[in-house]
Design a protein around this motif. Structure first.
Motif, PDB file in Angstrom:
ATOM      1  N   SER A 219      47.712 -37.499  32.892  1.00  0.00           N
ATOM      2  CA  SER A 219      48.736 -38.041  31.553  1.00  0.00           C
ATOM      3  C   SER A 219      48.535 -39.615  31.011  1.00  0.00           C
ATOM      4  O   SER A 219      48.860 -39.265  30.227  1.00  0.00           O
TER       5      SER A 219
ATOM      6  N   LEU B  44      51.156 -39.249  27.598  1.00  0.00           N
ATOM      7  CA  LEU B  44      52.211 -38.484  27.461  1.00  0.00           C
ATOM      8  C   LEU B  44      53.058 -38.804  27.645  1.00  0.00           C
ATOM      9  O   LEU B  44      53.132 -39.411  28.188  1.00  0.00           O
TER      10      LEU B  44
ATOM     11  N   LYS C 109      56.338 -36.746  27.513  1.00  0.00           N
ATOM     12  CA  LYS C 109      57.368 -35.855  27.961  1.00  0.00           C
ATOM     13  C   LYS C 109      57.647 -35.365  28.627  1.00  0.00           C
ATOM     14  O   LYS C 109      56.810 -35.714  30.191  1.00  0.00           O
TER      15      LYS C 109
ATOM     16  N   TYR D 190      57.433 -33.297  32.767  1.00  0.00           N
ATOM     17  CA  TYR D 190      56.279 -32.846  32.860  1.00  0.00           C
ATOM     18  C   TYR D 190      56.816 -31.426  32.153  1.00  0.00           C
ATOM     19  O   TYR D 190      56.196 -30.179  32.912  1.00  0.00           O
TER      20      TYR D 190
ATOM     21  N   GLN E 283      58.214 -30.221  30.751  1.00  0.00           N
ATOM     22  CA  GLN E 283      58.580 -30.149  29.246  1.00  0.00           C
ATOM     23  C   GLN E 283      56.689 -29.232  28.638  1.00  0.00           C
ATOM     24  O   GLN E 283      56.859 -29.300  27.633  1.00  0.00           O
ATOM     25  N   TYR E 284      55.780 -30.009  29.742  1.00  0.00           N
ATOM     26  CA  TYR E 284      54.832 -28.813  28.862  1.00  0.00           C
ATOM     27  C   TYR E 284      53.768 -27.715  30.130  1.00  0.00           C
ATOM     28  O   TYR E 284      54.770 -27.642  31.993  1.00  0.00           O
ATOM     29  N   ASP E 285      53.109 -26.627  29.921  1.00  0.00           N
ATOM     30  CA  ASP E 285      53.033 -26.019  30.258  1.00  0.00           C
ATOM     31  C   ASP E 285      51.892 -26.376  31.487  1.00  0.00           C
ATOM     32  O   ASP E 285      50.679 -26.270  30.742  1.00  0.00           O
TER      33      ASP E 285
ATOM     34  N   PRO F  27      47.530 -31.250  29.137  1.00  0.00           N
ATOM     35  CA  PRO F  27      48.123 -29.875  29.104  1.00  0.00           C
ATOM     36  C   PRO F  27      48.973 -29.723  27.996  1.00  0.00           C
ATOM     37  O   PRO F  27      49.277 -28.573  27.370  1.00  0.00           O
ATOM     38  N   ASP F  28      48.749 -31.488  27.236  1.00  0.00           N
ATOM     39  CA  ASP F  28      48.545 -31.275  26.079  1.00  0.00           C
ATOM     40  C   ASP F  28      47.200 -31.581  24.832  1.00  0.00           C
ATOM     41  O   ASP F  28      46.294 -31.753  25.067  1.00  0.00           O
TER      42      ASP F  28
END
Length: 357
Positions: A155, A162, A164, A166, A168-170, A182-183
């Protein structure tokens, strides 16, 4: 201490440049299906040489099981295993035999034991964590039957993080890039920073976030075996870890109790909370909400630059490290964080079975 856990226990052995790394796992429930490909994939995620932003040391890291598994299922007996080292360059460490590397265990280890295997850090090397990944993979098999899911991801690297929540992430996309973020956009920035640092012969740290979902209520104890304390101890026992926080953590100090309290509500026929500032743990015991925590990793101590230090006689010397080292430990630490979390959660699940007759 080389044993971790109370009921589900791992005892590990081996050194970075010894013949191999291995362990004995006790307390594994019987009758659990063992998927060898999954275990190997967990080791591959930790394996050196997997990308351009980690150490180029080439190891197959193939695990050989010696006991405790029959016809693809755990028997309840101790599970013994070994991973043989295949690509040591011990001569790269000859200049370290009489020298203490800054921010390493060289000095403290020597003072404690009076003897030190200088090759790759010996027992204090992060290569030992491969044994934890094997134990963590086995713990995950049991947790899978309980529908408990653990996912970790990078992260933050340096000052790139990041922004956002967690949720809000895939998190299924974590393995789609070599930094395990994940971003996609942030991952590219992180990789570029690691490449820049590596080219300068330096290193960089960061943060790994871990999420445990579908948690049962009641794991952990109210006094000395608080679940968050056990998770914190597990994470702080990973090489290069300098910090641990769960739930809102340090950010929560700026709010008032009226803002931080997690209000109880009925949701889908069960007790839930409107918010989860507690990080899924209240009074040291899991409350059924997601457990989420962050683990801070320092920059790797070995840098490929001239650096002043002392030798065993106390004389000042200039050290330039050789060998193959990670410019950033985070990509390879993601599966280690998951493994330690899996061991803690399973151990407390089994411990909880002793609370009632």
């Amino acid at each position: 201490m080389n044993t971790f856990g109370t009921i589900f226990r791992l005892t590990s052995f081996g050194e970075s440049h010894g013949k191999g790394i291995g362990g004995v796992i006790d307390g594994m429930p019987a009758g659990i299906k063992i998927e060898y490909d999954f275990i190997q994939n967990e080791l591959n995620r930790r394996r050196p040489g997997q990308s351009s932003i980690v150490t180029p040391r080439k190891e197959n890291d193939r695990v050989e099981f010696l006991s405790g598994i029959y016809e693809g299922y755990s028997t309840g007996a101790p599970i013994g295993f070994v991973i043989y080292n295949e690509n040591q360059h011990s001569s790269d460490y000859n200049n370290l035999k009489e020298t203490f590397r800054p921010s390493h265990a060289d000095y403290t280890y020597t003072q404690k034991y009076g003897i030190r295997d200088h090759r790759g850090g010996g027992r204090s090397s992060a290569r030992e964590t491969i044994a934890r990944c094997v134990a963590g993979a086995l713990a995950k098999f049991v947790l899978k039957e309980l529908s408990i899911d653990i996912k970790a991801f990078t992260s933050q690297v340096g000052n790139i993080s990041l922004s956002k929540d967690y949720r809000q992430y895939d998190l299924s996309r974590v393995e789609e890039n070599i930094v395990r973020c994940p971003d996609e956009k942030k991952a590219a920035e992180m990789i570029a920073l690691i490449d820049e640092v590596r080219a300068a012969g330096d290193t960089i740290g960061g943060v790994i976030t871990c999420v445990v979902q579908n948690m049962p209520v009641g794991l952990g104890d109210p006094v000395f075996n608080k679940l968050h304390a056990e998770l914190g101890g597990a994470m702080l026992g990973i090489n290069a870890v300098k910090g641990f926080e769960y739930g809102m953590g340090f950010d929560g100090v700026q709010y008032r109790g009226s803002q931080m309290n997690d209000v109880f509500v009925q949701k889908d026929g069960r007790v839930s909370t409107l918010t989860n500032n507690s990080g899924g743990i209240q009074g040291g015991i899991s409350n059924g909400e997601d457990i989420y925590f962050r683990v801070a990793f320092k920059p790797v101590a070995t840098i490929l630059r001239d650096i002043q230090t002392l030798d065993k006689s106390g004389a000042e010397v200039i050290l330039k490290a050789k060998g193959r080292h990670d410019p950033c430990v985070l990509p390879r630490a993601v599966p280690i964080v998951e493994a330690m979390a899996a061991m803690v959660i399973l151990d407390h699940y089994l411990l909880n079975k002793t609370k009632h007759i």
